[in-house]
Design an enzyme around this catalytic site. Structure first.
Site, mmCIF file in Angstrom:
data_model
loop_
_atom_site.group_PDB
_atom_site.id
_atom_site.type_symbol
_atom_site.label_atom_id
_atom_site.label_comp_id
_atom_site.label_asym_id
_atom_site.label_seq_id
_atom_site.Cartn_x
_atom_site.Cartn_y
_atom_site.Cartn_z
ATOM 1 C CB CYS A 180 77.149 6.127 27.427
ATOM 2 S SG CYS A 180 75.846 6.990 26.205
ATOM 3 C CG HIS A 237 78.122 9.991 30.379
ATOM 4 N ND1 HIS A 237 79.127 9.449 29.638
ATOM 5 C CD2 HIS A 237 77.148 10.184 29.502
ATOM 6 C CE1 HIS A 237 78.618 9.012 28.367
ATOM 7 N NE2 HIS A 237 77.398 9.541 28.210
ATOM 8 C CD GLU A 255 81.755 9.055 31.764
ATOM 9 O OE1 GLU A 255 81.680 9.227 30.538
ATOM 10 O OE2 GLU A 255 81.390 8.728 32.511
#
Length: 227
Positions: free
Chosen positions: A86, A194, A196
């Site tokens: 990002c 994302h 994560e």
């Protein structure tokens, strides 16, 4: 494997990145402030999402001038894996470590939802735990995720197989639905979604965990003796 999670003023996904590496993979991770001048003790570098320096000027434009980015460039030159997610992707493009730019979403709105991603290249150090063509579900949260590059750059990306992830649907205007790319050497990945935030079923899905597993697997194969 030891990761540096770079923290800029305004980073807000550094904790998620740390959790993915430390708690889900059991690898070492440390937060490293933006003014650090030595990353030599780390095997991999992670640039998290957020709003570095408030996203003033352009997203990532101020962060790319931070002292730590000189060290990130040295890590890239040394062949270490560098992952920017990002805002981290935006910083990598501003720093010239990846081609192209990230523009405002075509609807000019911030978008936060889970989207389908297609694995376009499973033969990278970031994607070797995925299958070519596999579709995964990964969250997005961005206002400037519209990837753009000129025709010559796009052709180069295609020829070099640098397009790693693409969106299953066109929702933010990215050229040819590009969601993530690597550099020519293959050790720098920038992506807007994302992974994560998708490392455990407890938080809604684990499709992103294989990306971090891929990095560790390749690093161990290259650096840990099997004798």
């Amino acid at each position: 494997m030891k990761f540096a999670v770079i923290v800029f003023p305004g980073s807000n996904c550094d904790l998620d990145m740390y959790h993915a590496v430390k708690d889900e993979l059991g690898e070492e991770a440390e937060y490293v402030w933006h003014d650090s001048t030595d990353l030599s003790g780390y095997d991999g570098i992670l640039l998290p999402g957020g709003f570095s320096y408030g996203d003033y000027l352009r997203c990532g434009a101020i962060a790319q001038s931070s002292a730590v980015m000189d060290e990130v460039k040295k890590a890239v030159e040394a062949g270490k894996p560098v992952l920017g997610i990002c805002n981290g992707f935006q910083i990598l493009t501003e720093a010239g470590l990846l081609p192209g730019v990230l523009l405002r979403n075509k609807n000019l709105k911030f978008m936060c939802k889970t989207v389908g991603l297609k694995v376009e290249n499973a033969n990278t150090l970031f994607t070797n735990e995925y299958a070519e063509g596999q579709e995964i579900q990964i969250p997005i949260a961005h206002g400037e995720g519209n990837y753009y590059c000129d025709d010559a750059t796009y052709e180069q990306l295609k020829q070099n197989n640098q397009i790693v992830f693409s969106y299953a649907d066109d929702f933010n205007g990215s050229r040819n639905n590009i969601a993530g790319i690597v550099n020519e050497r293959g050790n720098v990945l920038g992506m807007m979604p994302h992974p994560e935030r998708a490392v455990s079923e407890l938080i809604g899905g684990s499709d992103g965990l294989a990306l971090f597993k891929s990095i560790v697997k390749q690093w161990r194969e290259a650096n840990v003796s099997h004798a």
